[in-house]
Design a protein around this motif. Structure first.
Motif, short mmCIF file in Angstrom:
data_model
loop_
_atom_site.label_atom_id
_atom_site.label_comp_id
_atom_site.label_asym_id
_atom_site.label_seq_id
_atom_site.Cartn_x
_atom_site.Cartn_y
_atom_site.Cartn_z
N VAL A 145 5.52 4.53 0.18
CA VAL A 145 5.21 3.26 -0.46
C VAL A 145 5.67 2.17 0.49
O VAL A 145 6.84 2.10 0.83
CB VAL A 145 5.93 3.13 -1.82
CG1 VAL A 145 5.51 1.85 -2.52
CG2 VAL A 145 5.65 4.34 -2.69
N ILE A 165 5.03 12.43 -8.55
CA ILE A 165 3.96 11.55 -8.10
C ILE A 165 2.72 11.75 -8.97
O ILE A 165 2.21 12.86 -9.09
CB ILE A 165 3.60 11.82 -6.63
CG1 ILE A 165 4.84 11.61 -5.75
CG2 ILE A 165 2.46 10.92 -6.18
CD1 ILE A 165 4.65 12.05 -4.32
N GLN A 193 -7.08 1.61 -3.97
CA GLN A 193 -5.69 1.68 -4.41
C GLN A 193 -5.13 0.27 -4.44
O GLN A 193 -5.36 -0.51 -3.52
CB GLN A 193 -4.91 2.53 -3.43
CG GLN A 193 -3.49 2.81 -3.88
CD GLN A 193 -2.57 3.12 -2.72
OE1 GLN A 193 -2.75 4.10 -2.03
NE2 GLN A 193 -1.57 2.29 -2.53
N THR A 205 1.61 0.59 -6.60
CA THR A 205 2.36 1.77 -7.01
C THR A 205 3.49 1.34 -7.92
O THR A 205 4.33 0.53 -7.53
CB THR A 205 2.90 2.52 -5.79
OG1 THR A 205 1.79 2.98 -5.01
CG2 THR A 205 3.75 3.70 -6.21
N GLU A 208 -3.40 18.16 -0.76
CA GLU A 208 -4.48 17.22 -1.06
C GLU A 208 -4.03 15.83 -0.63
O GLU A 208 -2.90 15.43 -0.88
CB GLU A 208 -4.73 17.25 -2.58
CG GLU A 208 -5.91 16.46 -3.07
CD GLU A 208 -6.06 16.58 -4.59
OE1 GLU A 208 -7.19 16.63 -5.06
OE2 GLU A 208 -5.03 16.60 -5.31
N ASP A 209 -4.95 15.08 0.03
CA ASP A 209 -4.67 13.67 0.30
C ASP A 209 -4.50 12.93 -1.02
O ASP A 209 -5.14 13.26 -2.02
CB ASP A 209 -5.84 13.02 1.05
CG ASP A 209 -5.90 13.44 2.52
OD1 ASP A 209 -4.90 13.96 3.03
OD2 ASP A 209 -6.96 13.24 3.12
N LEU A 210 -3.69 11.89 -0.98
CA LEU A 210 -3.51 11.06 -2.17
C LEU A 210 -4.85 10.49 -2.65
O LEU A 210 -5.20 10.57 -3.83
CB LEU A 210 -2.52 9.93 -1.84
CG LEU A 210 -2.17 8.91 -2.88
CD1 LEU A 210 -1.62 9.55 -4.12
CD2 LEU A 210 -1.13 7.93 -2.30
N ASP A 211 -5.62 9.94 -1.72
CA ASP A 211 -6.92 9.37 -2.08
C ASP A 211 -7.87 10.42 -2.65
O ASP A 211 -8.66 10.13 -3.56
CB ASP A 211 -7.58 8.72 -0.85
CG ASP A 211 -6.89 7.43 -0.46
OD1 ASP A 211 -6.11 6.91 -1.27
OD2 ASP A 211 -7.15 6.93 0.65
N VAL A 248 0.80 5.92 -8.49
CA VAL A 248 -0.04 5.22 -7.53
C VAL A 248 -1.34 4.89 -8.26
O VAL A 248 -2.02 5.78 -8.75
CB VAL A 248 -0.32 6.09 -6.30
CG1 VAL A 248 -1.13 5.30 -5.27
CG2 VAL A 248 0.96 6.61 -5.69
N TYR A 291 0.84 -1.20 0.00
CA TYR A 291 0.00 0.00 0.00
C TYR A 291 0.87 1.24 0.00
O TYR A 291 2.02 1.22 0.44
CB TYR A 291 -0.92 0.03 1.23
CG TYR A 291 -2.14 0.90 1.03
CD1 TYR A 291 -3.17 0.49 0.19
CD2 TYR A 291 -2.27 2.14 1.67
CE1 TYR A 291 -4.29 1.27 -0.02
CE2 TYR A 291 -3.40 2.93 1.47
CZ TYR A 291 -4.39 2.49 0.62
OH TYR A 291 -5.50 3.27 0.42
N THR A 292 0.30 2.34 -0.50
CA THR A 292 1.00 3.62 -0.48
C THR A 292 0.19 4.61 0.35
O THR A 292 -0.97 4.86 0.04
CB THR A 292 1.21 4.14 -1.91
OG1 THR A 292 2.06 3.22 -2.60
CG2 THR A 292 1.86 5.51 -1.90
N PHE A 293 0.82 5.12 1.39
CA PHE A 293 0.15 6.02 2.32
C PHE A 293 0.46 7.46 1.94
O PHE A 293 1.62 7.84 1.87
CB PHE A 293 0.60 5.72 3.75
CG PHE A 293 0.18 4.35 4.21
CD1 PHE A 293 -0.98 4.18 4.94
CD2 PHE A 293 0.92 3.22 3.86
CE1 PHE A 293 -1.39 2.92 5.34
CE2 PHE A 293 0.52 1.96 4.25
CZ PHE A 293 -0.65 1.81 5.00
N GLY A 294 -0.59 8.23 1.69
CA GLY A 294 -0.36 9.57 1.16
C GLY A 294 -1.28 10.64 1.73
O GLY A 294 -1.51 11.66 1.08
N ASN A 295 -1.79 10.41 2.94
CA ASN A 295 -2.62 11.45 3.55
C ASN A 295 -1.79 12.66 3.95
O ASN A 295 -0.63 12.54 4.33
CB ASN A 295 -3.32 10.90 4.80
CG ASN A 295 -4.61 10.20 4.44
OD1 ASN A 295 -4.98 10.13 3.27
ND2 ASN A 295 -5.29 9.69 5.44
N LEU A 296 -2.44 13.81 3.86
CA LEU A 296 -1.81 15.05 4.33
C LEU A 296 -1.45 14.95 5.81
O LEU A 296 -0.48 15.53 6.27
CB LEU A 296 -2.77 16.22 4.15
CG LEU A 296 -2.66 16.99 2.84
CD1 LEU A 296 -3.75 18.04 2.79
CD2 LEU A 296 -1.29 17.67 2.77
N ILE A 335 5.02 10.84 0.64
CA ILE A 335 4.15 9.69 0.62
C ILE A 335 5.02 8.46 0.87
O ILE A 335 6.21 8.45 0.52
CB ILE A 335 3.37 9.52 -0.70
CG1 ILE A 335 4.31 9.17 -1.86
CG2 ILE A 335 2.59 10.79 -1.03
CD1 ILE A 335 3.58 8.77 -3.12
#
Lengths: 234, 234
Positions: free
Chosen positions: A113, B13, B74, B77, B51-54, B113, A76-81, A111
């Motif tokens: 990975v 990204i 998701q 990646t 912005e969050d990735l999601d 991603v 999974y790739t974590f990308g939350n602000l 982010i």
DNA sequence: GTTCTATTGTTACATATTGAGACAATAATA
DNA sequence: TATTATTGTCTCAATATGTAACAATAGAAC
């Protein structure tokens, strides 16, 4: 030259690894403890500008464990602000005696990975990275708090491992080349977090036709000696 | 202001989306065709610095399909060096009348991603992005060549969808609110790429206790009318 | 040596799940 | 009213799984 001084990495992109091992009936992962702060985190790193993403994760694993040719899977790739907390990284780096400009690439948003690895506990040679005091094993059932969203990363890794185990059997990567049926069962129990029935487990494993039976293992205990097994080579 | 002129995105990204729909018994995905070149690619975009990735992936989906509240997951990646081909992006952008500096952020190396979405085919309102002539449906069984590694991304998406379908049932997201058992079976057959046995499928689905039975559907055909079902709300 | 204990490998039988077909119900047509 | 195509359900066989029993056996106790 420390990682702080290099320009050779892609900005904004990191990787983190949940490295599973199995010992004394317990499933464990590797955590690093940063200087002074006592903060715990997953081992990770950055991606070289001329490096495959997967290669970076393999390199990181090799650096921390000394191991090559390991079961490694991106999950999974974590990308939350919300994972952008420059003061956390600033504190860690300051504890190492550096003082970075606020616009240094390591203080930027990242982010992550994330990968998980399955390794033979006995084979690792643990090496902390340049910002850490130590790298050590922690029982999955009893994890301390981790920095940022690393606890969520571990939870997702464990969930993925469980789902994978039901589909494609990879539990053997946590054991040495040869193992007893009981040891294999303990691995499955540790991953699923519940006891399994001995006879059913044995029948299912043998029925899958993926195990090779070898000589018996005489431990000195006063009971029937179990066979040793290995995973059949493809 | 076009995407080319903004500075508001994270460099290196990107996200790409494999958007699945189901129509006339076939599983399909959305592809975009770039101006002039005729090149086909997955719909995608970049991640805002705040912005969050999601959220970025959801925004992209909304822009292309008009749809909100969609099943979006998701799954991987992609970050190999081999996907770095600046001349491809350069050509696409040149075909749109722009001439970028070689050091423009859009010509840099990107990791992608990747997400897959399941949508109700009937509900989409397709809108090409600013670099594309068109966005349209293509049968999964008969896909044309795609740019870069996008064919591999689709293959991995399909694999993930199949694995998910066996664990947690999400096939219903490809159908309208109410559907017949036969339609549901067709979705499963399209995803797995093989015929399923009618009676076994019906028994299993009903046994899962996730369907609600509604009124019958009278199509005008001269045979017994099937019931309509919907997925039970949680 | 004989008996005892703990654990292992295998078998036996009950129960649950799935595969495959049969069959009655039924909506429109001829 | 008979015919056709499809649906929903049932039946029986074939597999798979849950559960317990049992014989085998490595060492310890005697």
């Amino acid at each position: 030259m420390t990682v702080l001084e290099t320009q050779g990495f892609l900005p904004h992109i990191a990787f983190d690894s949940v490295i599973f091992g199995f010992s004394k009936g317990k499933l464990k992962i590797l955590l690093m403890e940063y200087h002074d702060t006592g903060w715990l985190a997953l081992p990770g790193g950055f991606v070289g500008k001329n490096e495959d993403l997967d290669e970076a994760a393999k390199r990181g694993l090799k650096e921390r464990t000394g191991l090559d040719n390991i079961y490694l899977e991106q999950f999974y790739t974590f990308g939350n602000l919300s994972r952008f907390k420059p003061e956390v990284m600033q504190t860690i780096i300051a504890a190492n005696g550096f003082n970075l400009n606020p616009d240094h690439w390591m203080l930027d948003r990242f982010i992550s990975v994330s990968y998980f690895a399955l390794i033979d506990f006995e084979k690792v040679i643990l090496t902390p990275d340049e910002l850490s005091d130590s790298i050590a094993w922690y029982e999955i059932e009893n994890l301390p708090d981790l920095i940022l969203d690393h606890s969520a990363i571990v939870a997702k890794a464990l969930q993925t491992l469980r789902e994978n185990l039901e589909r494609k059997l990879i539990g053997g990567n946590l054991l040495p080349e040869r193992f007893t049926m009981n040891e294999l069962q303990q691995v499955y129990e540790a991953i699923f977090g519940q006891k399994l029935r001995r006879t059913t487990f044995q029948r299912k494993m043998l029925g899958l036709d993926i195990l090779e039976r070898h000589e018996k293992l005489y431990t000195g205990k006063s009971h029937k000696a179990p066979y040793l097994y290995s995973f059949r080579k493809v």
